[in-house]
Scaffold this active site. Sequence first.
Site, PDB file in Angstrom:
ATOM      1  N   ARG A  86       0.845  -1.205   0.000  1.00 34.68           N
ATOM      2  CA  ARG A  86       0.000   0.000   0.000  1.00 34.68           C
ATOM      3  C   ARG A  86       0.875   1.248   0.000  1.00 34.68           C
ATOM      4  NH1 ARG A  86      -3.079  -3.897   2.729  1.00 34.68           N
ATOM      5  NH2 ARG A  86      -4.887  -4.384   1.426  1.00 34.68           N
ATOM      6  N   ASP A 127      -5.556 -14.868   2.502  1.00 33.53           N
ATOM      7  CA  ASP A 127      -6.628 -14.114   3.164  1.00 33.53           C
ATOM      8  C   ASP A 127      -7.602 -13.488   2.172  1.00 33.53           C
ATOM      9  OD1 ASP A 127      -4.436 -12.499   2.361  1.00 33.53           O
ATOM     10  OD2 ASP A 127      -5.206 -10.833   3.547  1.00 33.53           O
ATOM     11  N   GLU A 128      -8.829 -13.347   2.650  1.00 37.31           N
ATOM     12  CA  GLU A 128      -9.841 -12.480   2.048  1.00 37.31           C
ATOM     13  C   GLU A 128     -10.138 -12.756   0.577  1.00 37.31           C
ATOM     14  OE1 GLU A 128      -9.982  -8.514   4.665  1.00 37.31           O
ATOM     15  OE2 GLU A 128      -8.281  -8.542   3.297  1.00 37.31           O
ATOM     16  N   TYR A 159      -3.216  -5.005  15.424  1.00 41.92           N
ATOM     17  CA  TYR A 159      -3.119  -4.319  14.135  1.00 41.92           C
ATOM     18  C   TYR A 159      -2.834  -2.852  14.431  1.00 41.92           C
ATOM     19  CZ  TYR A 159      -4.514  -7.946  10.778  1.00 41.92           C
ATOM     20  OH  TYR A 159      -4.543  -9.050   9.969  1.00 41.92           O
ATOM     21  N   ASP A 218      -2.545  -0.339  12.697  1.00 41.19           N
ATOM     22  CA  ASP A 218      -3.189   0.712  11.901  1.00 41.19           C
ATOM     23  C   ASP A 218      -4.542   1.115  12.481  1.00 41.19           C
ATOM     24  OD1 ASP A 218      -4.013  -1.919  11.139  1.00 41.19           O
ATOM     25  OD2 ASP A 218      -4.908  -1.119   9.299  1.00 41.19           O
ATOM     26  N   TRP A 242      -0.309  -2.547   8.764  1.00 39.04           N
ATOM     27  CA  TRP A 242      -0.990  -2.389   7.467  1.00 39.04           C
ATOM     28  C   TRP A 242      -0.982  -0.901   7.138  1.00 39.04           C
ATOM     29  CZ3 TRP A 242      -1.806  -6.638   4.825  1.00 39.04           C
ATOM     30  CH2 TRP A 242      -1.970  -7.848   5.511  1.00 39.04           C
ATOM     31  N   THR A 243      -0.661  -0.570   5.893  1.00 39.64           N
ATOM     32  CA  THR A 243      -0.302   0.828   5.648  1.00 39.64           C
ATOM     33  C   THR A 243      -1.276   1.622   4.769  1.00 39.64           C
ATOM     34  OG1 THR A 243       1.158   0.062   3.882  1.00 39.64           O
ATOM     35  CG2 THR A 243       2.156   0.433   6.041  1.00 39.64           C
ATOM     36  N   GLU A 244      -2.497   1.132   4.616  1.00 38.84           N
ATOM     37  CA  GLU A 244      -3.463   1.890   3.800  1.00 38.84           C
ATOM     38  C   GLU A 244      -3.511   3.366   4.194  1.00 38.84           C
ATOM     39  OE1 GLU A 244      -4.089  -1.097   5.096  1.00 38.84           O
ATOM     40  OE2 GLU A 244      -5.621  -2.195   3.959  1.00 38.84           O
TER      41      GLU A 244
HETATM   42  C1  ACM Z   1      -5.599  -9.442   6.727  1.00 41.44           C
HETATM   43  O1  ACM Z   1      -5.728  -8.539   7.558  1.00 41.44           O
HETATM   44  N1  ACM Z   1      -6.247  -9.403   5.585  1.00 41.44           N
HETATM   45  C2  ACM Z   1      -4.746 -10.580   6.988  1.00 41.44           C
END
Ligand code: ACM
Length: 636
Positions: free
Chosen positions: A282, A445-446, A539, A541, A589-591
């Site tokens: 990201r 994931d996802e 997390y 973020d 996570w860097t969004e």
């Molecule tokens: C994740 O947060 N999609 C692993």
Amino acid sequence: MADYRLETSWRPVENSFGRLTFTLFNLSTEPLSGFSLAYTTETRVADNHVCDGGSLKRQVAHFHEFLPPEGLSVRPGGHWRFTVEGLTREPKHVSAGVKSAYLTLAEGRHVPVEFSDLHLEGRDGGAAAPLLPVGSVPDPYSLLPWPLLLGLKAGELPVILYPAEKTRPDAIKSLSLVLALYQRLYPAANAPFSLSAIKGGRAIRFATESSIAGSAYELRFTAHEIVLSSADEAGRQYGLISLAQLMHGARADRERFKFPNFGTIADQPRYDWRGCHLDVARQFYPVADVNRLIDILAWNKLNIFHWHLTDDEAWRLEIKAYPALTEIGARRGPDEVLVPQLGDGAETRAGHYTQDDVRQIVAHAASLHIEVVPEIDIPGHGTATLLSLPELVDGQEAPASYRAVQGYPNNALNPAVEFTYEFLGKVFDEVVALFPSEYLHIGGDEVAQRAWLTSPLCSALMEREKLAGTPELQAYFLRRIKTMLSERGRKLAGWNEVSHGGGVDRDGTLLMAWEQPAVGIELAQQGYNVVITPGQAYYLDMAQSEAWAEPGAAWAGYSSPEHTYAYEAEDDLPEALQEKMRGIQACIWTENFVSRGYFNRLVFPRLSAVAEAAWTPLTRKDWDRFAAIVRMWPIL
Ligand code: ACM
């Protein structure tokens, strides 16, 4: 200064996720007409929306492009306003608005637009409360993570520490390495160690003690020397870091912190897996930033760097067999194959790691006893991959037949396209040559709920292999991936969804429980080894309080540093399953991480909170002590 500025506000509306109002100010000396406005945000516009005063021309996940009404001309000093109702989620924090913006002018030129916070209309946003108390230290020693056992008496602060006479060269090297680490982290502070004896300093005598556990160390203090015992190099390094930490605190705050001249520290880590993840898809972090983060991990005695190298937004690792992955997949911009995303404006932004970069980073980490675990996120989160290598797509699949939670259409590598495996085989060959880690992380994931169901190739595969639905297709894919990793001598690490649809062979598989704390228990019950990294606590973020004024993501709630610190991954894990738990991990996570200031505000001190939870047993944790010490710890 840009010629344009965009203000954005949000108003709650009953039974909906509220209304956004955008106001674009023309600060130039020319009228503005025949243009479009693009911006990126995590607060995405839903398919079903109502726009007043403009219209949505194009949207790709977080990227939005709006048009003004036909013929609109914004005079110099004037503005254009439009509203949007119909959002995919409710914004909760000041940071949920615009992350970048630009105009495309009539002649096709892209020009920057300035912007700031998402303003809250009609309700008090609350003040961001102080997140870290002053703290207090019952034992006046600056050590973080706090050691397992400590019985010390404070004494004179030595001017410096140096190796005793006849110290072996490997121990001197260790000391020099920790000294260099300290100098990088605290370039303006005085050196805690010297390789040569200095009058007024204290000698460190190194002892190898095979009865001590791996990574453990003991320090015995007297007024004339310090004995550092360990069985291995990692333990010795941790002992030296503790000494540097003691010196640092005692010098930085002489009122609060002391140096011991009597007693012992006997220390060892609580978990083998003390991880920190960084998403470089990201936002891109240059080599120097990655190396500095690794230094910070070492200072906090973390030992795993989980490097999230690919995602929908970018592929950041040079693969010699497929240069398109970085030539196309590591560039985002208004005129690139990958449109601007979180933080990209009028200019193209590109960045990837060459294989030389990777070798240098892996060696740097290894010198600090940190293993780099690379992640190639498959089969989902694959937009950058699929746009770089369109041969990976089943051409007969209906376009936009499914969409990932982040809004990307048809973004999963196809398990029925044989080239998928040829491609990944070559990628793994290069990854294995670069990263000596026990595990390769393959994401998992996802994947969107109905992924692949309009792909004729997948329909045929499902019939042939008797697979029902997306989860079983995914498991079929991941089992083949697991075999491919085994053939290359590596174990499989992945996110908790790897267990879906029947999962993969438990043997040699490590899954990261992120969705909910309870998921870790389920995985352990199913026989998987687990690392616990719940979005709700680890997390980094996520916002640090509920207040609108506190920036951060909100989809997993919010987590104050105290909550992150106090969180106990083992709490609900039955005794019989504890052997399945390998450790814990922080995820970055860097969004939302559009600036250095933002990174530091959210990551610290929570990263150290996870580090202490990973090292120090529950009974030894103490939030007040942690708070007093962590304020002296380095940031990026
Ligand atoms: C994740 O947060 N999609 C692993």
